[in-house]
Design an enzyme around this catalytic site. Sequence first.
Site, PDB file in Angstrom:
ATOM      1  CE  LYS A   1      -4.392  -1.793   0.254  1.00  0.00           C
ATOM      2  NZ  LYS A   1      -5.355  -2.341   0.214  1.00  0.00           N
TER       3      LYS A   1
ATOM      4  CE  LYS B   1      -5.393  -8.607  -2.500  1.00  0.00           C
ATOM      5  NZ  LYS B   1      -6.561  -8.097  -1.118  1.00  0.00           N
TER       6      LYS B   1
ATOM      7  CE  LYS C   1     -13.400  -4.310  -1.116  1.00  0.00           C
ATOM      8  NZ  LYS C   1     -12.212  -3.899  -0.597  1.00  0.00           N
TER       9      LYS C   1
HETATM   10  P1  ATP Z   1      -7.940  -4.009  -1.719  1.00  0.00           P
HETATM   11  O1  ATP Z   1      -7.384  -5.231  -2.586  1.00  0.00           O
HETATM   12  O2  ATP Z   1      -8.340  -2.220  -2.338  1.00  0.00           O
HETATM   13  O3  ATP Z   1      -6.995  -3.778  -0.894  1.00  0.00           O
HETATM   14  P2  ATP Z   1      -9.334  -6.511  -1.106  1.00  0.00           P
HETATM   15  O4  ATP Z   1     -10.344  -6.359  -2.248  1.00  0.00           O
HETATM   16  O5  ATP Z   1      -8.319  -7.072  -0.412  1.00  0.00           O
HETATM   17  O6  ATP Z   1      -8.880  -4.705  -0.833  1.00  0.00           O
HETATM   18  P3  ATP Z   1      -9.820  -5.944   1.964  1.00  0.00           P
HETATM   19  O7  ATP Z   1     -11.265  -5.023   2.764  1.00  0.00           O
HETATM   20  O8  ATP Z   1      -8.724  -6.362   1.902  1.00  0.00           O
HETATM   21  O9  ATP Z   1     -10.433  -6.014   0.759  1.00  0.00           O
HETATM   22  O10 ATP Z   1     -10.245  -7.963   2.351  1.00  0.00           O
HETATM   23  C1  ATP Z   1     -11.322  -8.076   3.040  1.00  0.00           C
HETATM   24  C2  ATP Z   1     -11.425  -9.750   2.941  1.00  0.00           C
HETATM   25  O11 ATP Z   1     -11.114 -10.019   1.491  1.00  0.00           O
HETATM   26  C3  ATP Z   1     -10.142 -10.196   3.349  1.00  0.00           C
HETATM   27  O12 ATP Z   1     -10.423 -11.466   4.675  1.00  0.00           O
HETATM   28  C4  ATP Z   1      -9.449 -10.868   2.282  1.00  0.00           C
HETATM   29  O13 ATP Z   1      -8.067 -11.838   2.256  1.00  0.00           O
HETATM   30  C5  ATP Z   1     -10.364 -10.990   1.304  1.00  0.00           C
HETATM   31  N1  ATP Z   1      -9.499 -10.677   0.508  1.00  0.00           N
HETATM   32  C6  ATP Z   1     -10.004  -9.797  -1.433  1.00  0.00           C
HETATM   33  N2  ATP Z   1      -8.971 -10.327  -1.832  1.00  0.00           N
HETATM   34  C7  ATP Z   1      -9.168 -11.157  -2.562  1.00  0.00           C
HETATM   35  C8  ATP Z   1      -9.039 -12.230  -3.392  1.00  0.00           C
HETATM   36  N3  ATP Z   1      -8.032 -11.885  -4.805  1.00  0.00           N
HETATM   37  N4  ATP Z   1      -8.820 -13.865  -3.459  1.00  0.00           N
HETATM   38  C9  ATP Z   1      -9.713 -14.451  -1.443  1.00  0.00           C
HETATM   39  N5  ATP Z   1      -9.863 -13.261  -1.352  1.00  0.00           N
HETATM   40  C10 ATP Z   1      -9.519 -12.172  -1.407  1.00  0.00           C
END
Ligand code: ATP
Length: 337
Positions: free
Chosen positions: A117, A199, A202
């Site tokens: 980040k 990965k 969002k």
């Molecule tokens: P950003 O990518 O914007 O940092 P994020 O999509 O990772 O955000 P978070 O709020 O950090 O969102 O994650 C929420 C939950 O979703 C966490 O438990 C995280 O492990 C899970 N998660 C996020 N992205 C993935 C993914 N690509 N595959 C599986 N689990 C995910």
Amino acid sequence: MIGDKKVLYSGMQATGTLTLGNYLGALKNWVELSDDDAYERFYGVMDLHSLTLRQNPAEFRKNARNLYALYVAAGLDPEKNCIYFQSHVSAHAELGWILDCFTYMGELNRMTQFKDKAAKHADNINAGLYTYPVLMAADILLYQTDVVPVGIDQRQHLEICRDIALRFNNIYGDVFTIPEAYIGKAGAKIMSLQEPERKMSKSDENANATIYLLDDVDTVLRKFKRAVTDSESEVRYDAQTKPGISNLIDIYGAVTGKTREETEREFAGKGYGDFKLAVGEAVAARLRPLQKRYQELVADKSYIDSCIKENDGKAQYFAGKTLRKVQKKVGLTERIR
Ligand code: ATP
Ligand code: LTN
């Protein structure tokens, strides 16, 4: 533990719209555990964590409420699961501060999410971003949590939470339950549809890389159709040489319950086009009821309001108990009533 029940705790940041990665990695597992009465269940809308990135206030407020509605729409019954806003329970920030004083900078320097980040937001490397994992530890430890269902990327944050709790307990006795991560078998790491080595996120700038939970059927089908694969034509799992197809096999498996081998057999002799269509249709079918329920919920403000009110109180009660215990243990002066 709360009474004779184990405690399950999780949450997500209230930033942007949820993705298929968030759903398959976390939310889906929450829903599967949401009727299991062996657990007392808490789910936070982690709005304090969202402040580590700059937010537009009006949009942020809307996103946070929508996230609450999405939890419910996905199948978490707010009458059986304590869904609440992190910022409504001041104990989170208070315990966060105390735990900051039990966390070493050397530990925080190792956090990969911080490094990622910080690289992405070089103009806003704030102290909150740095101590993010300590606030997350406070979230979890306040509820005497046994199990934390999250995606694989959160494993390191769970480890530091355990280290902080063990350190504290070693000094002051058994104050905190030591939590364990619960990482689902399928879907723990969903990859980008455009760059399958990364990965699904969002915050990806390329909208084709990410399926959002509120994408309509045509959008879902189009994004899967355009998903990056390889120059072969065989639907076969090999994360190293065929990351794109392997990701689609995992998504299909997480949505339909089929194993990798079953999927390979189902699509033997068929091309990528057929397979991508099938994955898109399976995902769209899974999202349809969630979207319908979501639309109903956002239209019914008073229902969500009543859930917020009820559950904020419940969370405050349990969090307050742990906070008072911690304050006493570290030697803060008791209040005079
Ligand atoms: P950003 O990518 O914007 O940092 P994020 O999509 O990772 O955000 P978070 O709020 O950090 O969102 O994650 C929420 C939950 O979703 C966490 O438990 C995280 O492990 C899970 N998660 C996020 N992205 C993935 C993914 N690509 N595959 C599986 N689990 C995910
Ligand atoms: N960092 C988590 C969100 C989060 C969380 C928590 C998850 C904040 N506090 C407590 C589980 C338990 C993420 O998913 N990015």
